[in-house]
Scaffold this active site. Structure first.
Site, PDB file in Angstrom:
ATOM      1  N   ALA A  67       0.853  -1.189   0.000  1.00 15.75           N
ATOM      2  CA  ALA A  67       0.000   0.000   0.000  1.00 15.75           C
ATOM      3  C   ALA A  67       0.889   1.240   0.000  1.00 15.75           C
ATOM      4  O   ALA A  67       2.093   1.165   0.222  1.00 15.75           O
ATOM      5  CB  ALA A  67      -0.912  -0.001   1.217  1.00 15.75           C
ATOM      6  N   GLY A 112      -0.462  -5.223   0.657  1.00 15.71           N
ATOM      7  CA  GLY A 112      -1.680  -5.160  -0.135  1.00 15.71           C
ATOM      8  C   GLY A 112      -1.562  -5.869  -1.464  1.00 15.71           C
ATOM      9  O   GLY A 112      -2.561  -6.332  -2.024  1.00 15.71           O
ATOM     10  N   GLU A 115      -2.248  -9.443  -0.736  1.00  9.87           N
ATOM     11  CA  GLU A 115      -3.680  -9.547  -0.461  1.00  9.87           C
ATOM     12  C   GLU A 115      -4.487  -9.472  -1.753  1.00  9.87           C
ATOM     13  O   GLU A 115      -5.480 -10.194  -1.923  1.00  9.87           O
ATOM     14  CB  GLU A 115      -4.096  -8.443   0.507  1.00  9.87           C
ATOM     15  CG  GLU A 115      -3.536  -8.658   1.914  1.00  9.87           C
ATOM     16  CD  GLU A 115      -3.723  -7.453   2.816  1.00  9.87           C
ATOM     17  OE1 GLU A 115      -4.244  -7.629   3.930  1.00  9.87           O
ATOM     18  OE2 GLU A 115      -3.336  -6.334   2.405  1.00  9.87           O
ATOM     19  N   GLU A 135       3.702  -6.232   7.177  1.00  8.56           N
ATOM     20  CA  GLU A 135       3.129  -5.107   7.915  1.00  8.56           C
ATOM     21  C   GLU A 135       3.679  -4.965   9.328  1.00  8.56           C
ATOM     22  O   GLU A 135       3.796  -3.839   9.845  1.00  8.56           O
ATOM     23  CB  GLU A 135       1.596  -5.244   7.970  1.00  8.56           C
ATOM     24  CG  GLU A 135       0.893  -4.930   6.665  1.00  8.56           C
ATOM     25  CD  GLU A 135       0.791  -6.106   5.721  1.00  8.56           C
ATOM     26  OE1 GLU A 135       0.086  -6.004   4.702  1.00  8.56           O
ATOM     27  OE2 GLU A 135       1.437  -7.149   6.000  1.00  8.56           O
TER      28      GLU A 135
END
Length: 260
Positions: A67, A112, A115, A135
């Protein structure tokens, strides 16, 4: 909606969607997420003759390297929850899309990006691909479904190791652990992705959509997957596609499905 962070290329009913922020390693910022939402909720469902979608990243280094952390700096607890919920909703759109969505992972798929790849129905990677949920290195946890889908694909033991250590998986290890369907050089990977979409598109469209629904039901805590299968089976037996498929089987010919 005009796209600036997505490149859309249609080829024989297959949409190749390229996340196009190569200087930022295709990091998922709010604009990219908004464009993904619009594409899967508004754009793709209206495209006639759509067989499936292939998602990939621009450049040679990354599918999506995570992200956009700069946007996280303005978050508080409530804004963080809102962002995570919105991100999960967008990835549910992908996971529940009635046509096959294949992630072609051509580099780093971290945070992300991992994901996003896991929200797709199938995953093909190049040998350079790397997967991970790093993360915790930032004092965060995954927010777009990473803690749940990684367990679904890898099992609790290996997923826990990766989530807590922030270690990455190589493409070969990801294949060995069941995260990937194949690992191939870039050109061959794209060709395989197209062949897989075309192969699935030759099946009954309603049956494919209902199969995706039933598969997803397995992982929904509030849905009985077996009951979903019963309902979906009943729905498919009442379709013109089923009658055509059965007739074609008996007559030893290729079926002509209409998606009805």
């Amino acid at each position: 909606m005009p796209y600036t962070n997505l490149l859309i290329d249609g080829q024989d009913g297959i949409l190749i969607v390229t996340l196009n922020r190569p200087k930022a390693l295709n990091a998922l910022n709010s604009k990219t997420m908004a464009e993904l939402r619009h594409f899967f909720a508004e754009d793709a469902p209206k495209r006639e003759g759509l067989k499936g979608v292939i998602l990939t990243g621009a450049g040679e280094k990354a599918f999506v390297a995570g992200a956009d952390i700069k946007e996280f700096l303005a978050l508080d607890a409530q804004k963080g929850q809102d962002m995570a919920r919105q991100g999960q909703d967008i990835f549910f759109l992908i996971e529940r899309f009635p046509k096959p969505v294949i992630a072609l992972v051509n580099g780093f798929a971290l945070g992300g990006g991992c994901e996003l790849a896991m929200a797709c129905h199938l995953r093909i990677a190049t040998p350079e691909a790397r997967f991970g949920q790093p993360e915790v290195n930032l004092g965060l946890i995954p927010g777009y479904g990473g803690t749940q889908r990684l367990i679904q694909y890898l099992g609790k033991t290996k997923a826990t190791e990766l989530l807590l250590t922030a270690d990455m998986l190589s493409a070969e290890d990801a294949l060995r652990h069941g995260l990937l369907n194949a690992v191939l050089p870039a050109g061959e990977a794209m060709e395989l992705a197209k062949k897989m979409v075309a192969k699935i598109a030759a099946k009954g469209p309603v049956a494919i959509a209902k199969t995706i629904e039933a598969i997803n039901a397995y992982f929904q805590y509030d849905v009985d997957g077996f009951e979903k299968e019963v309902a979906a089976f009943g729905e498919t037996t009442g379709t013109a596609d089923f009658r055509e498929g059965a007739a074609a089987f008996i007559e030893k010919r290729k079926p002509d499905f209409k998606g009805q």
